[in-house]
Write a protein that holds these residues in place. Structure first.
Motif, PDB file in Angstrom:
ATOM      1  N   CYS A   1      90.159  91.996 -59.538  1.00 26.16           N
ATOM      2  CA  CYS A   1      91.510  92.032 -58.913  1.00 26.16           C
ATOM      3  C   CYS A   1      92.642  92.091 -59.944  1.00 26.16           C
ATOM      4  CB  CYS A   1      91.551  90.685 -58.173  1.00 26.16           C
ATOM      5  SG  CYS A   1      91.726  89.318 -58.892  1.00 26.16           S
ATOM      6  N   GLY A   2      92.128  92.152 -61.255  1.00 26.60           N
ATOM      7  CA  GLY A   2      93.172  92.610 -62.278  1.00 26.60           C
ATOM      8  C   GLY A   2      93.650  91.170 -63.002  1.00 26.60           C
ATOM      9  N   GLU A   3      92.955  90.075 -62.712  1.00 22.21           N
ATOM     10  CA  GLU A   3      93.384  89.089 -63.312  1.00 22.21           C
ATOM     11  C   GLU A   3      93.184  88.746 -65.034  1.00 22.21           C
ATOM     12  OE1 GLU A   3      94.896  85.081 -63.390  1.00 22.21           O
ATOM     13  OE2 GLU A   3      94.762  86.555 -61.597  1.00 22.21           O
ATOM     14  N   PHE A   4      92.154  89.499 -65.369  1.00 24.72           N
ATOM     15  CA  PHE A   4      91.824  89.517 -66.630  1.00 24.72           C
ATOM     16  C   PHE A   4      91.548  91.110 -67.029  1.00 24.72           C
ATOM     17  CE2 PHE A   4      90.221  85.579 -65.395  1.00 24.72           C
ATOM     18  CZ  PHE A   4      90.913  84.622 -65.845  1.00 24.72           C
ATOM     19  N   GLU A   5      92.110  91.502 -68.487  1.00 26.15           N
ATOM     20  CA  GLU A   5      91.869  92.949 -68.945  1.00 26.15           C
ATOM     21  C   GLU A   5      91.475  92.607 -70.396  1.00 26.15           C
ATOM     22  OE1 GLU A   5      95.615  94.723 -68.169  1.00 26.15           O
ATOM     23  OE2 GLU A   5      94.952  95.571 -66.407  1.00 26.15           O
ATOM     24  N   LEU A   6      90.365  93.382 -70.785  1.00 26.43           N
ATOM     25  CA  LEU A   6      89.857  93.457 -72.197  1.00 26.43           C
ATOM     26  C   LEU A   6      90.739  94.580 -72.687  1.00 26.43           C
ATOM     27  CD1 LEU A   6      88.095  92.623 -74.477  1.00 26.43           C
ATOM     28  CD2 LEU A   6      86.260  94.041 -73.493  1.00 26.43           C
ATOM     29  N   ALA A   7      91.359  94.458 -73.828  1.00 26.98           N
ATOM     30  CA  ALA A   7      92.176  95.696 -74.222  1.00 26.98           C
ATOM     31  C   ALA A   7      92.068  95.540 -75.637  1.00 26.98           C
ATOM     32  CB  ALA A   7      93.598  95.321 -73.774  1.00 26.98           C
ATOM     33  N   SER A   8      92.257  96.903 -76.219  1.00 33.92           N
ATOM     34  CA  SER A   8      92.292  97.109 -77.768  1.00 33.92           C
ATOM     35  C   SER A   8      93.684  97.572 -77.924  1.00 33.92           C
ATOM     36  CB  SER A   8      91.348  98.223 -78.130  1.00 33.92           C
ATOM     37  OG  SER A   8      91.350  99.440 -77.745  1.00 33.92           O
ATOM     38  N   GLU A   9      93.882  97.241 -79.206  1.00 40.48           N
ATOM     39  CA  GLU A   9      95.339  97.474 -79.884  1.00 40.48           C
ATOM     40  C   GLU A   9      95.368  97.327 -81.321  1.00 40.48           C
ATOM     41  OE1 GLU A   9      99.305  95.370 -78.151  1.00 40.48           O
ATOM     42  OE2 GLU A   9      98.391  94.212 -79.462  1.00 40.48           O
TER      43      GLU A   9
END
Length: 77
Positions: free
Chosen positions: A25-33
């Motif tokens: 539901c979009g509560e957590f996102e794994l992202a790179s930056e």
């Protein structure tokens, strides 16, 4: 063993992070930056908080732990 993650304000280090995975539901996102990985969650006021910034293995494990324990409010359980 349950690991507690320390959340802090998300301070962008590049123009736009790349989202690799998003929980149901979009509560957590794994992202790179900028060569680092992190887990993001929305704060409710249009901002984000972050945890587990660093190497992929650390951030991916944190994302997996958080997503596994997460109870989605949008689905009947």
């Amino acid at each position: 063993m349950i690991i507690m993650y320390r959340w802090g304000p998300y301070i962008p280090r590049c123009l736009r992070p790349r989202v690799c995975k998003t929980s149901c539901c979009g509560e957590f996102e794994l992202a790179s930056e900028g060569g680092q990985y992190l887990v993001l969650r929305p704060t409710g006021d249009g901002g984000y908080e972050e945890t587990a910034r660093g190497l992929y293995a650390r951030a991916a494990q944190a994302y997996a732990d958080l997503a596994f324990r997460h109870r989605c409010g949008r689905r009947a359980s």
